[in-house]
Each structure stands twice: as C-alpha cells, then as structure tokens.
Write a protein that holds these residues in place. Structure first.
Motif, short mmCIF file in Angstrom:
data_model
loop_
_atom_site.label_atom_id
_atom_site.label_comp_id
_atom_site.label_asym_id
_atom_site.label_seq_id
_atom_site.Cartn_x
_atom_site.Cartn_y
_atom_site.Cartn_z
N ASP A 77 30.92 1.18 49.82
CA ASP A 77 31.52 1.65 51.08
C ASP A 77 33.04 1.68 50.98
OD1 ASP A 77 29.10 2.04 52.40
OD2 ASP A 77 28.95 -0.10 52.89
N ARG A 80 34.14 4.55 48.80
CA ARG A 80 33.99 5.86 49.45
C ARG A 80 35.12 6.16 50.43
NH1 ARG A 80 27.63 5.04 50.59
NH2 ARG A 80 26.79 6.10 48.75
N GLU A 81 35.78 5.12 50.92
CA GLU A 81 36.88 5.36 51.86
C GLU A 81 37.95 6.23 51.21
OE1 GLU A 81 38.35 1.63 53.29
OE2 GLU A 81 36.43 1.07 54.20
N MET A 85 34.50 13.86 51.27
CA MET A 85 33.51 14.84 50.82
C MET A 85 33.28 15.88 51.91
SD MET A 85 29.83 14.24 49.08
CE MET A 85 29.38 15.32 47.74
N LEU A 104 36.23 8.68 64.25
CA LEU A 104 35.21 7.63 64.10
C LEU A 104 35.47 6.68 62.93
CD1 LEU A 104 32.34 6.58 65.07
CD2 LEU A 104 31.46 7.88 63.13
N ALA A 105 35.56 7.24 61.71
CA ALA A 105 35.62 6.37 60.53
C ALA A 105 36.88 5.50 60.51
CB ALA A 105 35.50 7.20 59.26
N GLU A 108 36.35 2.74 63.19
CA GLU A 108 35.24 1.84 62.87
C GLU A 108 35.57 0.95 61.68
OE1 GLU A 108 32.11 1.07 63.99
OE2 GLU A 108 32.78 2.07 65.82
N LEU A 109 36.31 1.50 60.72
CA LEU A 109 36.58 0.73 59.50
C LEU A 109 37.90 0.00 59.58
CD1 LEU A 109 35.19 3.40 57.03
CD2 LEU A 109 34.11 1.25 57.75
N ARG A 153 38.03 15.70 59.24
CA ARG A 153 37.34 14.42 59.34
C ARG A 153 37.47 13.64 58.03
NH1 ARG A 153 30.92 14.51 60.20
NH2 ARG A 153 31.03 15.42 58.11
N ALA A 154 37.28 14.35 56.89
CA ALA A 154 37.39 13.67 55.60
C ALA A 154 38.83 13.21 55.35
CB ALA A 154 36.93 14.60 54.49
N MET A 157 40.55 9.70 56.73
CA MET A 157 40.49 8.42 56.00
C MET A 157 41.58 8.34 54.94
SD MET A 157 38.40 6.34 57.22
CE MET A 157 38.23 5.12 55.91
N ARG B 391 27.93 8.09 55.54
CA ARG B 391 28.09 7.21 54.39
C ARG B 391 29.25 7.65 53.51
NH1 ARG B 391 24.21 3.59 53.15
NH2 ARG B 391 26.06 2.55 52.37
N SER B 392 29.44 8.99 53.39
CA SER B 392 30.49 9.48 52.49
C SER B 392 31.88 9.11 53.03
CB SER B 392 30.39 11.00 52.32
OG SER B 392 30.89 11.66 53.46
N LEU B 393 31.95 8.79 54.33
CA LEU B 393 33.25 8.37 54.88
C LEU B 393 33.50 6.89 54.66
CD1 LEU B 393 33.08 10.29 58.26
CD2 LEU B 393 34.79 10.64 56.47
N GLY B 394 32.49 6.18 54.14
CA GLY B 394 32.63 4.75 53.89
C GLY B 394 32.00 3.89 54.97
N LEU B 395 31.32 4.51 55.95
CA LEU B 395 30.64 3.71 56.97
C LEU B 395 29.41 3.06 56.37
CD1 LEU B 395 30.78 6.20 60.00
CD2 LEU B 395 31.97 4.01 59.83
N PRO B 396 29.21 1.76 56.57
CA PRO B 396 28.02 1.09 56.05
C PRO B 396 26.75 1.63 56.73
CG PRO B 396 29.66 -0.51 56.78
CD PRO B 396 30.12 0.82 57.24
N ARG B 399 26.11 0.65 60.51
CA ARG B 399 27.04 1.28 61.44
C ARG B 399 26.74 2.77 61.57
NH1 ARG B 399 32.72 -0.82 61.61
NH2 ARG B 399 31.94 -2.30 60.09
N LYS B 403 25.93 4.39 65.19
CA LYS B 403 26.89 5.32 65.81
C LYS B 403 26.42 6.76 65.76
CE LYS B 403 30.03 2.46 67.00
NZ LYS B 403 30.64 2.40 68.33
#
Ligand SMILES: Nc1ncnc2c1ncn2[C@@H]1O[C@H](COP(=O)(O)OP(=O)(O)OP(=O)(O)O)[C@@H](O)[C@H]1O
Ligand SMILES: [Mg+2]
Lengths: 246, 484
Positions: A77, A80-81, A85, A104-105, A108-109, A153-154, A157, B391-396, B399, B403
């Motif tokens: 995870d 991937r941050e 993609m 969102l990402a 959330e992260l 969106r990509a 991050m 998942r590709s954004l790094g979200l587990p 989550r 979401k």
C-alpha cells in the motif's frame, strides 16, 4: 542507465497454463517516458499491472525506486502511493463526486487535511481543464472528461511514476486529443511515465523510448524514430505495417 | 457505522432481556414446565377468554395446589410436547396422552387419571355406519394420537387409507366436507364435540384401549411424578376429581358449552363478531409476531452482513467459511432447523433453550444465510475496476471496501433486503411448531375452540398482509432516504 526508477528482471507470469510473461527485463530511468506497444494479448497490461502488484508475479523481480515490489514482505500500500495508475476504463469512483474522487486518497492516507485536499483537487482539476466539474458526478461526464479526472486523481497522491494502460482507446476520437495533451504536459514537467498505447503520434512526439512486446517477451526497443522507421525485428515490422495501414 | 452496530446490539440485548422470564425460584414452591395441546377439548382447550381449561388443566392445577408446586403451561401441541419432553425442554406432559408400551420406553407415567377408548365418527348424512363400510375410503386422524395408532392397526383388515393432520379441527373438517369418510379419536373428545355442535355423529362403541397418564422423562423428575400421584389420590378421595370430570363431560357442562357455541353462532358468525370475541388473543399474537420479526430482522441482518463480508475477503479460509455457513443454513428447511435448535440441541447439551430465543436463533441463521448470499453477490456485482483503482492509489483493502465498494454494493442490495424482511415476517409463522404463541399458533388455538377455520384463517391472512404492507412501505421509505 543511472537513476533507475523501474528495474524488472526476468519477470514471469502464468495464468494457469497460460504463460503470459516469459522472462521480461525492463528498465525505466527517472524522468523517462517509455511507450509499450505490441499486439493484443502480448502481455502489455500484465507487465504494467505487475509494476504495482495488481498482478502477483509468478517469478522474477520488480524493483521500483529501490523498493522490491515483488517481495511479499514489502508494504505494497505504501509503495503504491508513489505509483499512479490510469486505466483504460477510467474506474472513477461512482459513489463520489469528481472532487471527492480526487481528494479521497490523500485525505484517507493522511497526506493532507481535508482543506488542503480541496485546494489541491481544484488546482489539479484546473490543470486538466475541468475546474467547473468539481461537484459533478462521474456518470455525467464524457469519456475524455472522465479520463482527465482519473489522471488528476492519480496525481493527487503526488506519485513519482505514472502508469497508463491504453488511456485513450475507450474514447471517441474527438476526445483523444484532450487526454493526450494532459499527458504531454505531464511528460514535459518531467514525470516518469510508462504508457501502453496505440497512439503512434504520441509515441513519436513524447516517448524517450519505445518497447515492442510480443508473445510475452520484449522483441525490440529503442528511440521512437529507430523503432518506427527502421525496425529490426520481423514481428515489429508486421505489427507496425498493420497498425499504420489501419 | 459503529454507532449503528452498538445501537442494534443494545436493542437485541434488551429484547432478549425482556423475553427471558427467569422462572420464579421460590424456596418453598418449585415451578414445573408442563407441555400440552390446547386443541383437545374437553381435556385441554382455550376458553373464550383465552385461558387454558379442561379436565387435564383443572387436574394439574388442583394437584399443584394440593402438593405445593407451581406449573407453567406451554401450549405447544401434542407432537412438540412429546418431543420437548424427550429432550428435557419441559418437565412433564399432560395432554390426554394414552399410556402405551411404546411410550413407556421413553417416559414414566403417573397412575392413570382417565379411562378412554377410541370411537369412530362420521358425517351425519354419509352412508358409513360401521367399520366394514370403510373399504376403499379415506379416514382422517390426528398425528401421534391413540386414534391414529388404532386406525393404522386396523386399516389393512378393513381396507381403508389414513390421512394425518396436526390439529383436531382439520380432522373434523376433512370428514365434514367429505374428503374423508370417517375419523377416529378418543371417545370423550368426540362425544364432547358431538354434544357441543361439532356436526359429526359417533357410530361405534369405545374400544378398550387404555388410560390417560401424566408423563415425565424416563428416570427423571421422580419427585414431580410422585407429587402428581399423591395429589391425584387426594383429589379422588375428597370428591374433587369426580366434580372436575362431571364439569366437563356431564350433561349440564356440554349443554352450557353448546349454548355458548350457539350464542356465538347467532351473534358472532360475522368476521367482526369473531374479531371482537378473540380480540385480546389476536392482539397478543400480532405483538408476538412483530416482536419476532423485528428482533430476527436485526439479528439476521447483522449476522448476514458479517458472513457476506467474510465471503469477499482475500483470505481463502474466510471465503470458504462463508460459503459453508451459507450452504448449510440456506439448505436446511426452516422447520427442521427450528426443531433441531429447540429440541435437538437441548437433548444433547441438557440445557433448556427458551422457545423465543430458539426461534430467534433459527430465523437469524436461516434468514442470515440468505442475507449473506445477497450481500456477497451485491459486493461482487460492483465493477472490479473500482477496487483496483482504490488499491492502486494505496488505499488498503478494508478502507477501499468501506469507502468505495460497500456504498455501491448496498444500493444493489436494498431490494433484496426489503424482500428478505418480508420473507422473515412470513417465516415467523413456522415457529408455531415450537409453541411460540405468535399469530399463526393463535389462529390454530382459536379454531380448536370455535371450529371457524375459514373465517379465522381469513382474518389471520389479512392481518399478515396488513403487517407486510406496513413493513414494505417502511422499507421503501428507508430506501428513498438512502438513495438521496
Ligand atoms: N486475470 C487473468 N486471468 C487469466 N488470464 C489472463 C488474465 N489477465 C490476462 N490474461 C491473459 O494474459 C494474456 C495477456 O493479456 P494482457 O491483457 O496482458 O495483454 P495485452 O497485451 O494488454 O493485450 P490488449 O492489447 O488486448 O490489452 C492474454 O492471453 C489474456 O487472456
Ligand atoms: Mg491490455
């Protein structure tokens, strides 16, 4: 090559009896733009998806930014941050607005506060030419608009590398230009990019290197002008003839 | 989300608490749980105030008084009573049960309290006058009764077939409407029915088949049995016993009951009249049905969502567990599951399960399995690209689920949820088998007294439709709120 961003060695991937990747060596330098071409079923998407472990490699090594992605112990995870993609079919979150898709990402992260994320999202939407769509739902957008939101969106991050899997092949022809423009802009700013595409014009203009794949192997690679104008491999020749004659 | 779960568990806890009546433990007076069948006048039946009366009821209550113990009467039906006794769910059964050798294998009986024989009853206008006329015809009997045993023992000799029913009312109706040529039942029961306007006539002399006894589980509850025997002896000695028998079988008793029935005939033959007469019974039936429905919808939803989510986890083990649970509890007929939990499990573990709790567990497992299946399906129906993008954004995984996937999956599931709520409401009726006095069981008991099968079932059916309509409107309202 120094400053290796992507370092793939002897990557193999099987789906049951189907040997899709048969030992791929593939490197990408920092700030480099690589275009992956090849016939349907040659394994381009599979290779791309192994880079952020959406597919589990059968064997071989995938290292991104010094992180061994193929090692099960790696926190995937976190890795991937830094790997953005973009998908052929956009995959925007249907339950969220355009703005929320982008925010969102990071929120959330824990990369940004909600307020920072809103500012960042508006700025990103502005760069892809969609600042007026902040409150829209994905369903109300055209394909080209969706894909530009997906890129925003990509980028939210703040990744070091962006993977594109045929980002324009699900679009109506008049939409393709807008998306490619955003990608060219990104390349100009020095983003490391791996792009699977059939847009030969884009490849010639933007790519530092073109990699031709067939049957799960890299057949030929080089500068775009060399590969396109003077292909060495028979498979490359037949492929290019077909693509250009369409 | 957490708040909702906390709220739901609180409500569940409250309901369980409300419904679990700890038997009053009094140092001096012990309480025994006694199972019976309240569709068996004059031995046991519910009078128009919905109180359980009859020879058996008066006997057990008088004996309890004499011997200083308390009884908790469970009107669960003959079959369920016998099964619950073998599994230790109840302490004794008094339900006009004939003492037989077969039953002696499993139960210990008191000294006989009533001598009985089997008679045959037919429709007054029919051409059946003796056993010989039954050749090639059908005979109606009630499951597990001495009448049924007797009919089966002579059916080859006289060449008839038997049809079994769970309730006396259905037996009589089958004869009255001509489907069956005759029925066999205890002489006291049939004579009582005939005199109080049942609309059949008795055409044979009572066979000498034996006596009724009070039963406890074999080798257990010796104390209760000896109290019953000594109490019965005292009642016989002081004349109270004869009074009770006379009260329910004597001319005056049957005449007054017939008068009551006739009175009900004239004023209460209408739907309104029937509803008025049985208002309190019907209301408490409705309340019980609603209580069962609400609690089991909540529990089944929580259980189903958990099992459904288990089914979409990356772990193979979790998915296997989910599939297995769904397979088992969706595969088991609700009736079997209810009996298994109420009768089967206690006979293994030796601890009693209150019927309401057993009912809730049954519905939770069964309806929950269906819920789990559509929860799993709803999640799987969400485009897998949504999960990949998250998942590709790094979200587990968790989550991403919460979401992105669940909010979309729930919208797909809502119609199935509403459907499942309605099915749960209807399925509560099956719990009448373990003696829960919900709407269906209430209907059975009322009919056992007034024999108004058609009208009472019409009323019960309409009540179900009304509750279902309210439930549907409520669900649609919630659905609109969620979709906005
Ligand atoms: N999840 C999967 N399960 C089984 N087989 C798969 C899976 N994904 C891909 N494949 C197979 O792997 C092979 C290569 O697929 P891949 O999508 O990588 O090709 P591609 O080069 O991207 O082709 P296209 O240009 O059509 O997108 C194909 O034969 C495909 O059927
Ligand atoms: Mg592909």
């Amino acid at each position: 090559m120094k400053n290796l961003k992507v370092d793939v060695t002897d990557l193999k991937k099987n789906f049951g009896d189907n040997h899709v990747l048969k030992g791929i060596d593939f490197k990408v330098a920092t700030n480099e733009v690589v275009v992956l071409i090849g016939p349907s079923g040659s394994g381009k998407s599979t290779l791309l998806r192994c880079l952020n472990r959406l597919e589990e490699p059968t064997s071989g090594k995938v290292v991104i930014d010094g992180n061994n992605i193929s090692d099960p112990k790696t926190n995937i995870d976190q890795a991937r941050e830094n790997i953005g993609m973009v998908f052929q079919h956009f995959n925007l979150f249907n339950n969220l607005t355009v703005g929320q898709n982008v925010e969102l990402a990071p929120v959330e992260l824990g990369k940004m506060s909600k307020e920072e994320a809103v500012v960042a999202a508006k700025k990103l939407l502005n760069t892809v030419g969609l600042d007026d769509k902040y409150d829209a739902m994905p369903q109300s957008l055209s394909g080209g608009q969706k894909q530009r939101v997906a890129i925003a969106r990509a980028l939210a991050m703040n990744p070091d590398i962006m993977l594109f899997d045929e980002p324009t092949s699900a679009l109506d022809p008049e939409m393709v230009g807008d998306v490619l423009a955003v990608m060219k802009d990104l390349a100009k700013k020095g983003m490391t990019m791996v792009v699977v595409t059939h847009e030969m014009g884009f490849a010639k203009e933007v790519a530092d290197r073109v990699v031709f794949m067939a049957d799960g192997k890299v057949m030929e690679e080089g500068k775009p002008e060399d590969v396109f104008d003077n292909p060495q491999n028979e498979r490359t020749k037949t492929f290019l003839e077909k693509v250009i004659n369409v | 989300m957490k708040k909702i779960i906390a709220l739901i568990s609180c409500m569940f806890g409250l309901f369980v608490f409300m419904n679990y009546h700890e038997p009053q433990v009094n140092a001096a007076e012990k309480t025994y749980t006694i199972g019976t069948d309240v569709t068996f006048p004059p031995f046991v039946y519910a009078n128009s105030n919905n109180k359980y009366v009859g020879i058996d009821m008066e006997l057990i209550r008088s004996i309890a008084k004499k011997e200083g113990f308390k009884v908790d009467i469970k009107p669960i039906g003959f079959n369920a009573a016998v099964q619950s006794l073998s599994s230790g769910q109840i302490d004794g059964v008094i339900a006009g049960m004939t003492i037989t050798d077969e039953r002696r294998q499993k139960f210990d009986f008191s000294t006989p309290y009533y001598k009985s024989g089997i008679v045959m009853a037919v429709a007054p206008k029919g051409d059946v006058k003796s056993l010989k006329d039954l050749k090639g015809k059908k005979v109606a009997v009630k499951t597990g009764t001495a009448g049924a045993t007797y009919a089966n023992s002579i059916k080859d000799r006289y060449g008839f077939k038997t049809v079994t029913f769970d309730d006396s009312d259905n037996v009589y109706n089958d004869v009255k409407n001509g489907n069956s040529a005759a029925c066999f039942d205890d002489s006291a029961v049939l004579n009582y029915g005939v005199k109080t306007g049942l609309g059949l006539k008795v055409v044979t002399k009572p066979t000498d088949i034996g006596s009724y006894g009070f039963a406890v589980e074999k080798g257990k509850n010796k104390e209760l049995l000896s109290k019953f025997n000594s109490g019965l002896k005292k009642l016989k000695a002081n004349g109270q016993y004869d009074k009770i028998i006379k009260k329910y079988t004597g001319e005056s008793a049957t005449a007054s009951q017939k008068k009551a029935n006739d009175k009900a005939d004239s004023e209460g033959h209408t739907f309104i009249g029937l509803i008025k007469q049985n208002k309190s019974a019907i209301l408490s039936g409705i309340f019980e049905t609603i209580k069962l429905t609400v609690v089991s919808i909540i529990c089944a939803t929580v259980f189903g969502v958990l099992i459904g989510l288990l089914g979409v986890l990356p772990s193979k083990f979790a998915r296997g567990a989910s599939t297995t649970i769904i397979y088992i509890f969706r595969g088991l007929p609700l009736l079997v599951l209810a009996l298994f939990i109420y009768n089967g499990v206690p006979s293994l573990t030796g601890s009693k399960v209150p019927a309401f709790i057993a009912g809730i567990i049954t519905l939770t497992l069964n309806e929950g399995a269906y819920t789990a299946a559509f929860v799993k399906g709803g999640i799987q129906a969400v485009d897998p690209g949504q999960m990949e993008a998250a998942r590709s954004l790094g979200l587990p995984f968790g989550r991403s689920m919460r979401k992105i996937i669940l909010p979309q999956g729930i919208k797909i599931m809502i119609p199935s949820f509403i459907n499942q709520f309605i099915i749960t409401l209807k399925d509560t009726s099956i719990l009448s088998i373990i003696g829960i006095l919900e709407l269906t069981q209430t209907g059975k008991i009322i009919i056992a007294r007034n024999l108004e099968g058609f009208k009472i079932w019409t009323i019960i059916a309409l009540i179900y439709l009304i509750i279902i309509t309210v439930l549907t409107l409520l669900s649609k309202w919630v659905e609109r709120r969620i979709n906005d």
